[in-house]
Design a protein around this motif. Structure first.
Motif, short mmCIF file in Angstrom:
data_model
loop_
_atom_site.label_atom_id
_atom_site.label_comp_id
_atom_site.label_asym_id
_atom_site.label_seq_id
_atom_site.Cartn_x
_atom_site.Cartn_y
_atom_site.Cartn_z
N LYS A 165 43.04 51.55 109.11
CA LYS A 165 44.06 50.84 107.70
C LYS A 165 45.37 50.95 108.53
O LYS A 165 46.01 52.02 108.25
N PHE A 166 46.13 49.93 108.68
CA PHE A 166 47.31 49.95 109.50
C PHE A 166 48.34 49.23 108.66
O PHE A 166 48.39 48.14 108.15
N GLU A 167 49.58 49.95 108.37
CA GLU A 167 50.58 49.25 107.43
C GLU A 167 51.36 48.46 108.23
O GLU A 167 51.94 48.86 109.15
N LEU A 168 51.61 47.25 107.63
CA LEU A 168 52.37 46.33 108.49
C LEU A 168 53.66 46.24 107.78
O LEU A 168 54.72 45.91 108.78
N MET A 169 53.73 46.38 106.53
CA MET A 169 54.96 45.91 105.89
C MET A 169 55.10 46.81 104.56
O MET A 169 54.26 47.02 103.98
N ASP A 170 56.47 47.25 104.52
CA ASP A 170 56.80 48.08 103.03
C ASP A 170 57.84 47.55 102.53
O ASP A 170 58.88 47.25 102.98
N GLY A 171 57.54 46.76 101.27
CA GLY A 171 58.47 46.03 100.49
C GLY A 171 58.14 44.57 100.51
O GLY A 171 57.29 44.08 101.02
N ALA A 172 59.06 44.04 99.68
CA ALA A 172 58.96 42.51 99.15
C ALA A 172 59.71 41.71 100.47
O ALA A 172 60.81 41.68 100.25
N ILE A 221 46.47 44.89 119.37
CA ILE A 221 46.69 43.64 118.69
C ILE A 221 48.05 43.19 118.34
O ILE A 221 48.97 44.00 117.82
N VAL A 222 48.64 42.14 119.05
CA VAL A 222 50.15 41.70 118.82
C VAL A 222 50.12 40.38 118.00
O VAL A 222 49.32 39.54 118.38
N GLY A 223 51.01 40.40 117.35
CA GLY A 223 51.06 39.13 116.40
C GLY A 223 52.09 39.19 115.58
O GLY A 223 53.05 39.95 115.69
N LYS A 224 51.90 38.16 114.60
CA LYS A 224 53.10 38.00 113.48
C LYS A 224 52.55 37.48 112.37
O LYS A 224 51.81 36.72 112.24
N ILE A 225 53.21 37.88 111.35
CA ILE A 225 53.00 37.24 109.78
C ILE A 225 54.41 36.70 109.24
O ILE A 225 55.34 37.37 109.30
N TYR A 226 54.18 35.18 109.11
CA TYR A 226 55.24 34.52 108.86
C TYR A 226 55.18 34.03 107.25
O TYR A 226 54.15 33.42 106.91
N PHE A 227 56.15 34.32 106.60
CA PHE A 227 56.04 34.01 105.07
C PHE A 227 56.59 32.51 104.72
O PHE A 227 57.80 32.35 104.88
N LEU A 228 55.89 31.68 104.33
CA LEU A 228 56.47 30.35 104.19
C LEU A 228 56.61 30.22 102.50
O LEU A 228 57.51 29.35 102.42
N LEU A 229 56.06 30.94 101.88
CA LEU A 229 56.32 30.82 100.58
C LEU A 229 55.69 32.08 99.78
O LEU A 229 54.88 32.40 100.09
N VAL A 230 56.96 32.79 99.05
CA VAL A 230 56.61 34.09 98.32
C VAL A 230 56.91 33.79 96.88
O VAL A 230 58.20 33.99 96.58
N ARG A 231 56.10 33.78 95.90
CA ARG A 231 56.50 33.68 94.63
C ARG A 231 55.92 34.76 93.91
O ARG A 231 56.06 34.75 92.54
N ILE A 232 55.02 35.80 94.59
CA ILE A 232 54.79 36.89 93.90
C ILE A 232 55.57 38.02 94.41
O ILE A 232 56.32 38.04 95.41
N LYS A 233 55.40 39.16 93.64
CA LYS A 233 56.22 40.39 94.16
C LYS A 233 55.20 41.27 94.95
O LYS A 233 54.45 41.85 94.54
N ILE A 234 55.49 41.15 96.35
CA ILE A 234 54.73 42.07 97.25
C ILE A 234 54.88 43.43 97.30
O ILE A 234 56.37 43.50 97.46
N LYS A 235 54.34 44.42 97.51
CA LYS A 235 54.70 45.74 97.67
C LYS A 235 54.48 46.19 98.93
O LYS A 235 55.32 46.70 99.38
N ASN A 236 53.30 45.80 99.38
CA ASN A 236 52.96 46.06 100.98
C ASN A 236 52.01 45.19 101.45
O ASN A 236 51.24 44.56 100.76
N MET A 237 51.93 45.22 102.76
CA MET A 237 50.93 44.74 103.59
C MET A 237 50.30 45.53 104.53
O MET A 237 50.82 46.42 105.47
N ASP A 238 48.82 45.49 104.59
CA ASP A 238 48.07 46.23 105.57
C ASP A 238 47.31 45.36 106.65
O ASP A 238 46.92 44.23 106.03
N LEU A 239 46.95 45.82 107.58
CA LEU A 239 45.76 45.29 108.39
C LEU A 239 44.60 46.37 108.61
O LEU A 239 44.97 47.17 109.10
N GLU A 240 43.66 45.51 108.25
CA GLU A 240 42.44 46.77 108.47
C GLU A 240 41.52 46.22 109.47
O GLU A 240 41.31 44.86 109.82
#
Lengths: 398, 535
Positions: free
Chosen positions: A329-336, A288-307
């Motif tokens: 459960k695959f971690e995509l991102m660590d941090g905000a 699975i190839v792709g991406k996540i693009y953040f258009l607006l971030v007003r919350i404090k994200i800790k991390n992001m997974d793809l299940e």
């Protein structure tokens, strides 16, 4: 020893159960009726059943009996005298244990079915493998125990495709007959006319271009399986039955159209993302190839997974039973991240135990797969977006 | 027992190291028995220690260094493995099966290193993939260290010209792109730290940021080492891209550090040729950035460059270095209205030093700088700030030292006006410095005009200036001062008696304003000079 008999149909049967020592199992009535018996057993079974009383349903057929379905009903504690081999067991091994209650049949003969094996690599047990439209060819050999002869009323071979609920399954596969499995395919070959078997006899068989449109599936609540069943009928004794499972896998070529999945989702004034997965159909060894693009971030994200989640639904209408499992459960991102960040996705599917998507198989069950994107904020709140994907089996390159 | 902050951190660091070593032990066992699966499993577990959020950058670095050492062993194993069992391409995929992202990416960079070395794929492709995939770490400290790791393992594998990993026609550009991208992402993460956490911890955050700055700056160093970058590429691509990031990040700490970095790591020749671009960025920086120090650094480097060989001087002329620098300084001073006087003056001192090295013949440039100073000082009375005073003295002394000829200094129209802004004490000191310069160089002052100009300059010694307090009078100092004036008078000479007469009259005019205390010192030498004329 104690027993409670609860009549099912309209026939009241009293069953007495003696001690459950291995090999001694006596039933009073032999009638061709289904009985439901609740057994509360203080037994010497080599296993411990925790607080369960089991219902054994079985079919009685002319003096002989076979065990059918097997269901838990209430919680009662049962202990066993044999402490040494006391351990927790799954239903499967319980059944194996019960099997050892020597109904006397299997000791009479060894029945073997041999088929030219198509080996399946990576499996711990070697199981023959077929595709739909293949020929299934082989031979059945019946060999009586030296000194004994078998008088029989005919030998037949059936090729069965079955769908059943694992809730009801008795892993006593050998003794499995109808019960809660539904045959969607049934082909018969009469191998022999009534007679005697003194010594080893071999019956070749062939099923040509067998229609096996559904692949084998072993799920949480439902199973789809294919089996060859040899039945040696007898007049004054119960039939001798032997099973041989085989696995069917069907392949799908590369889809001609395979659109990407691209979507913008969000929560007003909070979080807007655009996610993109390169395809909507993935094969079992795909990436699975792709991406996540953040258009607006007003919350404090800790991390992001793809299940990767599997949803198995059985039954229909009011009786639909859904079982969801998270297989990956695959971690995509660590941090905000901040607005404008683009996080890459590269998830290999091969390490996970996926199966192809099954849609409404014989109107009995469906197995669907979903990608679940999960974002977790500093306060452990989860934001998620689930998206269905189709999984298929690509022919293996030689 | 409640531990304070530092002790807590020590404890966590110890725990982290213990966990790391524990898993490293099992990893080594797996390496020794060629068990790839276990090697991956334990290395991933080991790297999980780096996921901590509890350590300050300083302590995190200690943990990171241990992981780094272990990964070197793992890299060697991967290299062997790719020859015997699993191909490097398969390894590259295999490590991506790891569920947790930080261990996964450290392993990926490690395999990537082996992959590049194996030459089974062009270096640029692997590097591009690695620098892209590292985006997954958005946590500043963890991201900075990961990318620093990437930088370290890729350092000797860039597709530079002449390297064994050289690619096709665009090979140098590929190397540059990789380093620039890593630099940009690292700077973004570094700047992001400024805004994390509560306002009251700002100082602590800035301290932590300073601990990490070299990780970011290292990328510029790597860029400067790429052989294939010539002046054109630097001018067209490298510098503009770097400056773009510096300006756009809008962060005071980053801007100051990175401007300084640029000036230090790239060759002076390049700075000369890109002066306009470099200086053009200065006004775009945050107003709080100490740009004057940056400019001073730049001018110092350029001044040294000019001194290094006479051959480079024409270049300075060709690029109109002085004009650009002068403009830039003017703009900065204008823009930063709150700049203290000492700042502006020190900038001018740097510029003056530059002129004296590069364009020593251009007195007009010198005067221009002095003029700008006067402008800055105007409107203020006497200077009271001792630092600023020091700078002014430096400003005035520089031409004297360079030219060794007061006559030249006398041609600087703004020179005396600057002296006027010194407080009386410093004024006298400066006057003495001037006289000493004359004495040292045996300068002969030979016309009345020059004498007039000179005595104007040293009028602080000649007479009591306004505002002199009687209390400031020191007997010894006074005697020394007047003696130096006396000595000076002896240096005034012209063989032509008419001119000499004029000189004597000029001197007489001035010393008569000195008052009774001075006359005993100043009159005798004048009489002797006069007598010399006639005899």
């Amino acid at each position: 020893m104690l027993l409670i008999a609860r009549p099912l149909m309209h026939i009241g049967i009293v069953v007495e159960v003696e001690t459950f020592e291995k090999g001694k199992f006596a039933f009073a009535s032999m009638a061709e009726t289904k009985l439901l018996i609740t057994i509360i057993a203080k037994t010497t079974f080599p296993c411990c059943i925790q607080n369960k009383a089991f219902e054994l349903g079985f079919e009685c057929r002319s003096m002989n009996y076979l065990i059918g379905a097997f269901k838990p009903t209430c919680n009662i504690s049962i202990t066993f005298a044999d402490g040494k081999s006391r351990n927790q067991c799954t239903r499967k091994s319980l059944m194996v244990a019960l099997m050892n209650l020597n109904f006397g049949m299997s000791s009479l003969l060894a029945v073997g079915i041999t088929i030219p094996l198509k080996k399946e690599n990576g499996q711990t047990a070697m199981v023959p493998l077929f595709q739909s439209q293949e020929n299934i060819v082989g031979k059945v050999s019946v060999e009586p125990i030296p000194g004994k002869k078998i008088e029989h009323n005919g030998v037949k071979l059936e090729l069965l495709g079955q769908i059943g609920s694992t809730l009801d399954v008795v892993a006593l596969e050998m003794y499995f007959d109808r019960g809660n499995f539904y045959d969607f395919t049934s082909l018969v070959r009469e191998l022999d006319v009534p007679g005697d078997i003194y010594e080893r006899k071999t019956y070749p068989f062939e099923f040509s271009a067998v229609e096996m449109p559904f692949e084998s599936y072993n799920g949480v609540n439902v199973r789809l399986r294919y089996v060859l069943k040899v039945t040696i009928s007898r007049n004054y004794a119960s039939s001798i039955v032997e099973y041989q499972d085989f696995v069917v896998r069907n392949y799908t070529p590369l889809p001609s159209i395979d659109n990407s999945i691209k979507m913008e989702v969000g929560i007003e004034d909070c979080l807007h993302i655009e996610f993109e997965y390169n395809k909507s159909k993935y094969h079992l060894k795909d990436v699975i190839v792709g991406k996540i693009y953040f258009l607006l971030v007003r919350i404090k994200i800790k991390n992001m997974d793809l299940e990767v989640r599997r949803r198995e639904s059985t039954g229909s209408g009011a009786n639909t039973h859904v079982e969801t499992e998270t297989l990956a459960k695959f971690e995509l991102m660590d941090g905000a991240p901040v607005r404008g960040e683009s996080i890459p996705i590269r998830l290999f599917l091969s390490p996970y135990e996926l199966t192809p998507t099954h849609r409404n198989i014989n109107n009995k069950f469906s197995v669907k797969y979903y990608l679940n994107l999960v974002l977790v904020d500093e306060e452990d709140r989860r934001y998620f977006k689930q998206q269905e994907i189709t999984v298929y089996r690509l022919p293996e390159t030689p | 027992m409640i531990l304070d902050g530092a002790e807590e951190e020590e404890k966590w660091l110890a725990e982290g190291i213990a966990g790391l070593q524990h898993n490293a032990f099992y990893m080594h066992r797996a390496l020794d028995s060629n068990n790839l699966r276990d090697a991956l499993k334990y290395s991933a577990q080991m790297l999980s220690e780096l996921r901590t959020s509890r350590l300050s950058p300083h302590k995190y670095y200690e943990l990171y260094m241990r992981a780094f050492d272990e990964l070197r062993k793992l890299e060697m194993f991967f290299k062997e493995e790719s020859k015997r069992g699993c191909s490097v391409i398969d390894l590259y995929e295999l490590v991506q099966h790891a569920g947790n992202i930080l261990p996964r990416l450290y392993l990926l960079c490690t395999v990537g290193s082996v992959y590049i070395k194996s030459k089974e794929a062009p270096a640029k492709d692997v590097l591009k993939d690695l620098v892209e995939m590292c985006r997954g770490i958005q946590h500043p400290v963890r991201g900075l260290f990961l990318r620093s790791y990437l930088s370290q393992v890729s350092r000797d594998k860039l597709p530079d010209i002449g390297s064994e990993y050289e690619g096709d026609a665009d090979t140098v550009m590929d190397a540059v792109e990789f380093v620039l991208q890593n630099f940009t992402e690292m700077n973004k993460l570094w700047v992001r730290m400024q805004h994390q956490g509560p306002v009251r911890e700002k100082e602590k955050r800035e301290k932590e940021r300073n601990e990490l700055r070299d990780l970011v700056g290292k990328n510029l160093h790597v860029l400067s080492q790429i052989e294939g970058i010539d002046l054109d590429m630097y001018k067209e691509t490298v510098l503009p891209r770097v400056l773009e990031q510096v300006v756009n990040c809008k962060d005071e700490l980053a801007q100051y550090y990175l401007m300084d970095c640029i000036i230090q790591v790239f060759p002076d020749e390049y700075h000369l040729q890109t002066l306009e671009t470099l200086l053009g960025a200065c006004p775009q920086l945050q107003p709080t950035v100490d740009i004057k120090t940056v400019l001073s650094q730049l001018m110092e480097r350029l001044s040294n460059y000019a001194s290094s060989s006479a051959e480079v001087l024409p270049e300075f002329l060709q690029v109109e270095a002085f004009a650009k620098l002068s403009n830039a300084i003017g703009m900065v001073i204008e823009a930063q209205v709150d700049m203290p006087v000492v700042g502006a003056i020190s900038l001018y001192v740097s510029l003056l030093t530059f002129i004296l090295r590069v364009h020593p013949d251009r007195l007009d440039y010198v005067d221009q700088v002095l003029g700008a100073c006067v402008k800055k000082l105007s409107g203020k009375a006497k200077l009271e700030d001792s630092k600023a005073t020091k700078q002014v003295v430096a400003l005035l002394s520089a031409p004297l030292e360079k030219y060794n000829d007061i006559v030249t200094a006398l041609k600087l129209s703004y020179y005396p006006r600057i002296m006027e802004h010194l407080d009386n004490g410093t004024n006298k000191v400066m006057a003495v410095v001037i006289i000493q310069s004359i004495m040292k160089n045996n300068t002969c002052i030979s016309t009345a005009d020059k004498v007039e100009a000179l005595f104007e300059l040293i009028k602080g010694l000649i007479k009591d200036l306004d505002g002199t307090l009687v209390d400031e009078f020191d007997e010894e100092d006074f005697m020394e001062e007047q003696n130096s004036v006396a000595r000076l008078i002896h240096m005034l000479h012209n063989d032509d008696p008419e001119e000499m007469l004029k000189i004597i009259c000029t001197v007489r005019k001035h010393i008569l304003t000195g008052g009774p205390k001075r006359l005993p010192f100043t009159v005798p030498p004048l009489i002797f000079s006069a007598l010399k004329v006639w005899f």
